[in-house]
Design a protein around this motif. Structure first.
Motif, PDB file in Angstrom:
ATOM      1  N   UNK A   1      46.759  15.359   2.379  1.00 12.19           N
ATOM      2  CA  UNK A   1      48.183  15.457   2.031  1.00 12.19           C
ATOM      3  C   UNK A   1      49.036  14.827   3.131  1.00 12.19           C
ATOM      4  N   UNK A   2      48.731  15.176   4.386  1.00 11.59           N
ATOM      5  CA  UNK A   2      49.496  14.632   5.511  1.00 11.59           C
ATOM      6  C   UNK A   2      49.375  13.110   5.574  1.00 11.59           C
ATOM      7  N   UNK A   3      48.184  12.601   5.268  1.00  7.90           N
ATOM      8  CA  UNK A   3      47.975  11.151   5.298  1.00  7.90           C
ATOM      9  C   UNK A   3      48.835  10.459   4.234  1.00  7.90           C
ATOM     10  N   UNK A   4      48.890  11.046   3.047  1.00  8.78           N
ATOM     11  CA  UNK A   4      49.719  10.470   1.980  1.00  8.78           C
ATOM     12  C   UNK A   4      51.191  10.507   2.368  1.00  8.78           C
ATOM     13  N   UNK A   5      51.650  11.650   2.911  1.00  9.53           N
ATOM     14  CA  UNK A   5      53.053  11.777   3.305  1.00  9.53           C
ATOM     15  C   UNK A   5      53.401  10.780   4.406  1.00  9.53           C
ATOM     16  N   UNK A   6      52.507  10.607   5.359  1.00 11.23           N
ATOM     17  CA  UNK A   6      52.764   9.637   6.435  1.00 11.23           C
ATOM     18  C   UNK A   6      52.830   8.217   5.880  1.00 11.23           C
ATOM     19  N   UNK A   7      52.013   7.931   4.857  1.00  9.32           N
ATOM     20  CA  UNK A   7      52.046   6.590   4.248  1.00  9.32           C
ATOM     21  C   UNK A   7      53.379   6.335   3.547  1.00  9.32           C
ATOM     22  N   UNK A   8      54.067   7.419   3.180  1.00  8.64           N
ATOM     23  CA  UNK A   8      55.392   7.311   2.555  1.00  8.64           C
ATOM     24  C   UNK A   8      56.510   7.375   3.592  1.00  8.64           C
ATOM     25  N   UNK A   9      56.113   7.480   4.863  1.00  7.71           N
ATOM     26  CA  UNK A   9      57.082   7.459   5.942  1.00  7.71           C
ATOM     27  C   UNK A   9      57.535   8.816   6.432  1.00  7.71           C
ATOM     28  N   UNK A  10      56.990   9.893   5.868  1.00 11.96           N
ATOM     29  CA  UNK A  10      57.418  11.248   6.211  1.00 11.96           C
ATOM     30  C   UNK A  10      56.469  11.828   7.256  1.00 11.96           C
ATOM     31  N   UNK A  11      57.021  12.372   8.322  1.00  9.83           N
ATOM     32  CA  UNK A  11      56.194  12.918   9.395  1.00  9.83           C
ATOM     33  C   UNK A  11      55.720  14.336   9.071  1.00  9.83           C
ATOM     34  N   UNK A  12      54.656  14.754   9.758  1.00  9.55           N
ATOM     35  CA  UNK A  12      54.143  16.113   9.599  1.00  9.55           C
ATOM     36  C   UNK A  12      55.209  17.136   9.983  1.00  9.55           C
ATOM     37  N   UNK A  13      55.978  16.833  11.022  1.00  4.31           N
ATOM     38  CA  UNK A  13      56.998  17.769  11.502  1.00  4.31           C
ATOM     39  C   UNK A  13      58.067  18.008  10.448  1.00  4.31           C
ATOM     40  N   UNK A  14      58.427  16.978   9.709  1.00  5.86           N
ATOM     41  CA  UNK A  14      59.481  17.124   8.690  1.00  5.86           C
ATOM     42  C   UNK A  14      59.044  18.047   7.559  1.00  5.86           C
ATOM     43  N   UNK A  15      57.811  17.908   7.095  1.00  4.18           N
ATOM     44  CA  UNK A  15      57.336  18.811   6.049  1.00  4.18           C
ATOM     45  C   UNK A  15      57.151  20.224   6.592  1.00  4.18           C
ATOM     46  N   UNK A  16      56.705  20.339   7.850  1.00  2.00           N
ATOM     47  CA  UNK A  16      56.528  21.659   8.470  1.00  2.00           C
ATOM     48  C   UNK A  16      57.857  22.400   8.568  1.00  2.00           C
ATOM     49  N   UNK A  17      58.865  21.727   9.091  1.00  4.31           N
ATOM     50  CA  UNK A  17      60.160  22.382   9.231  1.00  4.31           C
ATOM     51  C   UNK A  17      60.834  22.593   7.878  1.00  4.31           C
ATOM     52  N   UNK A  18      60.490  21.780   6.886  1.00  2.00           N
ATOM     53  CA  UNK A  18      60.974  22.027   5.530  1.00  2.00           C
ATOM     54  C   UNK A  18      60.492  23.360   5.015  1.00  2.00           C
ATOM     55  N   UNK A  19      59.213  23.655   5.266  1.00  6.31           N
ATOM     56  CA  UNK A  19      58.652  24.951   4.882  1.00  6.31           C
ATOM     57  C   UNK A  19      59.313  26.082   5.663  1.00  6.31           C
ATOM     58  N   UNK A  20      59.596  25.845   6.949  1.00  7.19           N
ATOM     59  CA  UNK A  20      60.235  26.871   7.763  1.00  7.19           C
ATOM     60  C   UNK A  20      61.655  27.168   7.269  1.00  7.19           C
ATOM     61  N   UNK A  21      62.397  26.146   6.917  1.00  6.65           N
ATOM     62  CA  UNK A  21      63.731  26.359   6.330  1.00  6.65           C
ATOM     63  C   UNK A  21      63.618  27.095   5.003  1.00  6.65           C
ATOM     64  N   UNK A  22      62.623  26.714   4.198  1.00  8.83           N
ATOM     65  CA  UNK A  22      62.416  27.319   2.876  1.00  8.83           C
ATOM     66  C   UNK A  22      62.208  28.823   2.992  1.00  8.83           C
ATOM     67  N   UNK A  23      61.462  29.248   4.008  1.00  7.44           N
ATOM     68  CA  UNK A  23      61.207  30.680   4.222  1.00  7.44           C
ATOM     69  C   UNK A  23      62.367  31.282   5.011  1.00  7.44           C
TER      70      UNK A  23
END
Length: 270
Positions: free
Chosen positions: A232-254
């Motif tokens: 999943x992380x590899x696909x997101x990085x290929x789309x230009x999105x960093x691991x940190x951005x998805x991680x903090x997205x989850x943190x904001x979501x909670x």
């Protein structure tokens, strides 16, 4: 002879329920962008959940629309073309459980499919396309959501909105990948099923109701979970999105756990 063109207009019109979900997504997205004090986390939660349900509606609509053009005109009268989630055969599987999985684990597990009268469909390629249409819609939605990254248009986008968008896009990627698994009960199996022998299909059929549970159970195995999230992380990085951005997205979501700390440091903004 009935055809796709014969489906009544009211059976194609987007339902007020779907339009309401789009409105919630738009308003909550505006609230996230505005960064109103004290409500950012709640706004991210509403934006992601409403966006996720909208994507589920589009997923099921894609199945129904491709079935309509494949020969099953019954999808119109069933309300599947109105994007109304309340019209699904298994509303619990299609909406409630996927949202629950997002809240519990931050993962976009696929839901139950609309009921297609397969006997009306002629040709193996059409059957495969009907099954593939749903997860392909998730994949397309992920590409659209990540457009600001791969178009290099992230300048000026508020951090919270950026992270929320990244998390919602990640849910689409997980849904697409999981749905394409060739497991009975999932769309991936539906793609290959028309090409299997009658004996193989008969042997696999009893396992279809449990396919989603098997996948969910496998994700609890540490080795499987690690490989899955690496992909999943590899696909997101290929789309230009960093691991940190998805991680903090989850943190904001909670939001009930409090807004994330050090988000600027994590995203390399400080």
């Amino acid at each position: 002879m009935t055809s796709a063109a014969s489906v009544r207009h009211e059976h194609r019109r987007p339902s007020p329920v779907f339009l309401g979900l789009v409105a919630v997504m738009g308003v909550s997205g505006w609230a996230v962008w505005g960064g109103f004090a004290g409500v950012t986390g709640l706004a991210v939660f509403l934006f992601v959940v409403s966006g996720w349900i909208v994507s589920l509606c589009l997923h099921e609509y894609a199945h129904a629309r491709s079935a309509l053009h494949g020969g099953d005109v019954s999808v119109g009268a069933k309300g599947y073309l109105t994007l109304n989630p309340l019209k699904y055969t298994h509303a619990l599987l299609s909406i409630v459980l996927p949202v629950l999985f997002v809240v519990m684990g931050g993962i976009g597990l696929p839901g139950g499919a609309v009921f297609i009268e397969r006997g009306r469909i002629r040709g193996r390629w059409r059957h495969s396309l009907i099954s593939a249409a749903g997860p392909l819609t998730n994949a397309l939605f992920a590409v659209v959501l990540t457009a600001p990254w791969w178009l290099d248009a992230m300048d000026g986008v508020p951090v919270a909105f950026r992270c929320a968008l990244a998390f919602l896009a990640m849910l689409q990627v997980t849904a697409a990948i999981l749905n394409f698994l060739p497991v009975p009960g999932l769309d991936g199996y539906g793609v290959i099923e028309p090409w299997l022998s009658h004996r193989t299909r008969a042997q696999a059929e009893p396992f279809a109701p449990y396919g989603l549970l098997v996948v969910f159970g496998c994700l609890w195995i540490p080795q499987v979970n690690e490989v899955f999230w690496d992909a999943i992380d590899a696909v997101m990085r290929s789309l230009g999105v960093s691991d940190a951005e998805t991680y903090f997205g989850l943190e904001y979501f909670r939001f009930w756990a409090g807004e994330p700390e050090n988000v600027f440091v994590g995203l390399g903004l400080l």
